[in-house]
Design a protein around this motif. Structure first.
Motif, PDB file in Angstrom:
ATOM      1  N   LYS A 233       0.836  -1.208   0.000  1.00  0.00           N
ATOM      2  CA  LYS A 233       0.000   0.000   0.000  1.00  0.00           C
ATOM      3  C   LYS A 233       0.870   1.257   0.000  1.00  0.00           C
ATOM      4  N   LEU A 234       2.004   1.200   0.680  1.00  0.00           N
ATOM      5  CA  LEU A 234       2.906   2.351   0.665  1.00  0.00           C
ATOM      6  C   LEU A 234       3.477   2.564  -0.733  1.00  0.00           C
ATOM      7  N   LEU A 235       3.798   1.477  -1.426  1.00  0.00           N
ATOM      8  CA  LEU A 235       4.238   1.600  -2.818  1.00  0.00           C
ATOM      9  C   LEU A 235       3.142   2.244  -3.665  1.00  0.00           C
ATOM     10  N   GLU A 236       1.896   1.873  -3.384  1.00  0.00           N
ATOM     11  CA  GLU A 236       0.772   2.452  -4.123  1.00  0.00           C
ATOM     12  C   GLU A 236       0.664   3.951  -3.857  1.00  0.00           C
ATOM     13  N   VAL A 237       0.854   4.358  -2.611  1.00  0.00           N
ATOM     14  CA  VAL A 237       0.809   5.785  -2.273  1.00  0.00           C
ATOM     15  C   VAL A 237       1.879   6.543  -3.048  1.00  0.00           C
ATOM     16  N   ARG A 238       3.077   6.002  -3.092  1.00  0.00           N
ATOM     17  CA  ARG A 238       4.158   6.669  -3.826  1.00  0.00           C
ATOM     18  C   ARG A 238       3.852   6.727  -5.320  1.00  0.00           C
ATOM     19  N   ASP A 239       3.209   5.678  -5.818  1.00  0.00           N
ATOM     20  CA  ASP A 239       2.786   5.660  -7.217  1.00  0.00           C
ATOM     21  C   ASP A 239       1.770   6.764  -7.494  1.00  0.00           C
ATOM     22  N   ILE A 240       0.813   6.912  -6.587  1.00  0.00           N
ATOM     23  CA  ILE A 240      -0.219   7.942  -6.742  1.00  0.00           C
ATOM     24  C   ILE A 240       0.419   9.321  -6.791  1.00  0.00           C
ATOM     25  N   ILE A 241       1.400   9.550  -5.932  1.00  0.00           N
ATOM     26  CA  ILE A 241       2.084  10.848  -5.924  1.00  0.00           C
ATOM     27  C   ILE A 241       2.755  11.103  -7.266  1.00  0.00           C
ATOM     28  N   ARG A 242       3.392  10.076  -7.828  1.00  0.00           N
ATOM     29  CA  ARG A 242       4.022  10.243  -9.141  1.00  0.00           C
ATOM     30  C   ARG A 242       2.986  10.619 -10.198  1.00  0.00           C
ATOM     31  N   GLU A 243       1.850   9.938 -10.168  1.00  0.00           N
ATOM     32  CA  GLU A 243       0.803  10.233 -11.152  1.00  0.00           C
ATOM     33  C   GLU A 243       0.254  11.647 -10.980  1.00  0.00           C
ATOM     34  N   LEU A 244       0.057  12.063  -9.724  1.00  0.00           N
ATOM     35  CA  LEU A 244      -0.459  13.407  -9.470  1.00  0.00           C
ATOM     36  C   LEU A 244       0.516  14.477  -9.950  1.00  0.00           C
ATOM     37  N   LYS A 245       1.790  14.125  -9.990  1.00  0.00           N
ATOM     38  CA  LYS A 245       2.810  15.058 -10.482  1.00  0.00           C
ATOM     39  C   LYS A 245       2.981  14.975 -11.993  1.00  0.00           C
ATOM     40  N   GLY A 246       2.191  14.107 -12.628  1.00  0.00           N
ATOM     41  CA  GLY A 246       2.290  13.973 -14.073  1.00  0.00           C
ATOM     42  C   GLY A 246       3.354  13.003 -14.530  1.00  0.00           C
ATOM     43  N   GLU A 247       3.892  12.215 -13.601  1.00  0.00           N
ATOM     44  CA  GLU A 247       4.910  11.227 -13.942  1.00  0.00           C
ATOM     45  C   GLU A 247       4.254   9.863 -14.147  1.00  0.00           C
ATOM     46  N   PRO A 248       4.885   8.968 -14.906  1.00  0.00           N
ATOM     47  CA  PRO A 248       4.291   7.643 -15.124  1.00  0.00           C
ATOM     48  C   PRO A 248       4.307   6.805 -13.848  1.00  0.00           C
ATOM     49  N   SER A 249       3.230   6.067 -13.630  1.00  0.00           N
ATOM     50  CA  SER A 249       3.163   5.161 -12.487  1.00  0.00           C
ATOM     51  C   SER A 249       3.959   3.900 -12.795  1.00  0.00           C
ATOM     52  N   SER A 250       4.156   3.062 -11.787  1.00  0.00           N
ATOM     53  CA  SER A 250       4.882   1.809 -12.003  1.00  0.00           C
ATOM     54  C   SER A 250       4.129   0.908 -12.978  1.00  0.00           C
ATOM     55  N   ILE A 251       2.799   0.985 -12.973  1.00  0.00           N
ATOM     56  CA  ILE A 251       2.007   0.195 -13.924  1.00  0.00           C
ATOM     57  C   ILE A 251       2.285   0.664 -15.347  1.00  0.00           C
ATOM     58  N   GLU A 252       2.299   1.974 -15.548  1.00  0.00           N
ATOM     59  CA  GLU A 252       2.555   2.520 -16.884  1.00  0.00           C
ATOM     60  C   GLU A 252       3.973   2.199 -17.344  1.00  0.00           C
ATOM     61  N   VAL A 253       4.935   2.264 -16.435  1.00  0.00           N
ATOM     62  CA  VAL A 253       6.321   1.918 -16.775  1.00  0.00           C
ATOM     63  C   VAL A 253       6.396   0.459 -17.210  1.00  0.00           C
ATOM     64  N   CYS A 254       5.672  -0.403 -16.493  1.00  0.00           N
ATOM     65  CA  CYS A 254       5.684  -1.828 -16.826  1.00  0.00           C
ATOM     66  C   CYS A 254       5.007  -2.084 -18.173  1.00  0.00           C
ATOM     67  N   ARG A 255       3.902  -1.408 -18.429  1.00  0.00           N
ATOM     68  CA  ARG A 255       3.224  -1.575 -19.720  1.00  0.00           C
ATOM     69  C   ARG A 255       4.138  -1.160 -20.872  1.00  0.00           C
ATOM     70  N   THR A 256       4.879  -0.077 -20.664  1.00  0.00           N
ATOM     71  CA  THR A 256       5.816   0.378 -21.695  1.00  0.00           C
ATOM     72  C   THR A 256       6.910  -0.656 -21.923  1.00  0.00           C
ATOM     73  N   ALA A 257       7.418  -1.221 -20.822  1.00  0.00           N
ATOM     74  CA  ALA A 257       8.471  -2.242 -20.933  1.00  0.00           C
ATOM     75  C   ALA A 257       7.939  -3.499 -21.616  1.00  0.00           C
ATOM     76  N   TYR A 258       6.693  -3.839 -21.349  1.00  0.00           N
ATOM     77  CA  TYR A 258       6.063  -5.007 -21.984  1.00  0.00           C
ATOM     78  C   TYR A 258       5.967  -4.802 -23.495  1.00  0.00           C
ATOM     79  N   GLN A 259       5.493  -3.631 -23.897  1.00  0.00           N
ATOM     80  CA  GLN A 259       5.383  -3.350 -25.327  1.00  0.00           C
ATOM     81  C   GLN A 259       6.761  -3.300 -25.976  1.00  0.00           C
TER      82      GLN A 259
END
Length: 338
Positions: A233-259
């Protein structure tokens, strides 16, 4: 008539309150429903006040969970409960929502009446997508303070030997509000992490613990069905902060790496995919793929083809004795061999 050549549109800000309730859709799902000044209520259905009343009276929105049933809390876990003590029945909850609407709109002007939207013969639904926010005044006498949008998750807040199911609202300036309490608790990200270390903010509660939900009721935990680890959950909170700042979340980074791997299946890209996948909070890993395969394809690339056996479609087909489905993925190539 002169035909205009420029199109315009406007957005309307409608304020509201977020309050706790339960959706009964087979199981009992804890939710925050959003009540707006125009009489609209978002309870998974987003229609008008009359339809909301119907949803309460027909048992779609419920205000209690029977003993020995489980409460499911999105992103947090599920617990079988007992000793439930609840504040509302159907009619008193409807009255409460009406009171909130009157606070927001004392004269009940411009109350929304639902009309089905049809475009080219297709029925169009709507989503509330309400935004939690805090106000930030630019001056002491700022009559129109800036609204800073945030995102929220559910966690438990321990006070003495009781636990409170709180709404953790995260803002891009690294401040966090613990709401759904009688009095909101304000913290910084650093202070929030300290509360986790001290065992005051938690994602799990022990059996026989009392859990309070401000504005809804309380219950005693009888049995844990499952719970998300607080570190995730703490990782999720940090992810949310990145998204709120306009940065890619860990999910988005992973999707990019998958593609990137699919486009160029090298060992280096496989390792990059592995690294990015393992950085995603465990309870959110299912979102790195599509709605059909979830994260199965990614896991097959990283950990081996046997991961397909965890795919729901595969398990169902195997149980029925049907032809087993496949997911075709490129094998990694060694760039040194080229």
């Amino acid at each position: 008539m002169i035909n205009p050549t420029t199109n315009v549109y406007r957005k309307q800000l409608i304020e509201g309150f977020s309050i706790p309730a339960v959706i009964r859709n087979g199981s009992y799902f804890f939710v925050d429903i959003d009540v707006y000044a125009d009489g609209r209520v978002d309870c998974w259905n987003f229609e008008d006040l009359a339809h909301f009343k119907e949803d309460v009276r027909r048992g779609w929105v419920v205000l209690n969970i029977p003993d020995n049933e489980a409460i499911s809390i999105h992103g947090l876990g599920s617990w079988t409960i007992t000793n439930g003590s609840w504040l509302f029945d159907a009619e008193s909850f409807i009255d409460y929502v009406l009171q909130l609407i009157r606070i927001l709109n004392p004269t009940l002007e411009n109350i929304y009446q639902y009309r089905q939207k049809v475009v080219n013969g297709i029925k169009i639904g709507e989503s509330a997508n309400g935004t939690v926010y805090k106000e930030q005044k630019r001056t002491a006498n700022d009559f129109f303070p800036e609204k800073i949008g945030g995102e929220s998750i559910h966690l438990f807040y321990k006070v003495s030997e009781e636990y409170h199911l709180v709404k953790v609202i995260i803002f891009p300036d690294l401040t966090i509000h613990l709401s759904r309490l009688e009095k909101t608790v304000y913290t910084t990200l650093e202070e929030f992490e300290e509360l986790i270390t001290k065992g005051i903010i938690l994602s799990e509660v022990p059996v026989h613990a009392k859990v309070n939900i401000h504005g809804l009721g309380s219950f005693t935990v009888q049995k844990e069905q499952y719970a998300t680890d607080i570190r995730e959950k703490l990782l999720e909170v940090r992810d949310i902060i990145r998204e709120l700042k306009g940065e890619p979340s860990s999910i988005e980074v992973c999707r990019t790496a998958y593609q990137q791997y699919l486009d160029n299946p090298t060992l280096e890209n496989k390792e990059q995919l592995k690294s990015s996948y393992e950085a995603v909070p465990d309870h959110q890993k299912m979102y790195v793929g599509d709605m059909d395969t979830k994260d199965v394809a990614v896991r097959m690339i990283i950990y081996g083809e046997q991961e397909i056996e965890n795919w729901s479609h595969y398990r169902v087909a195997k149980a029925r004795g049907e032809k087993l489905p496949v997911i075709n993925l490129p094998a990694p190539k060694d760039e040194s061999d080229e």
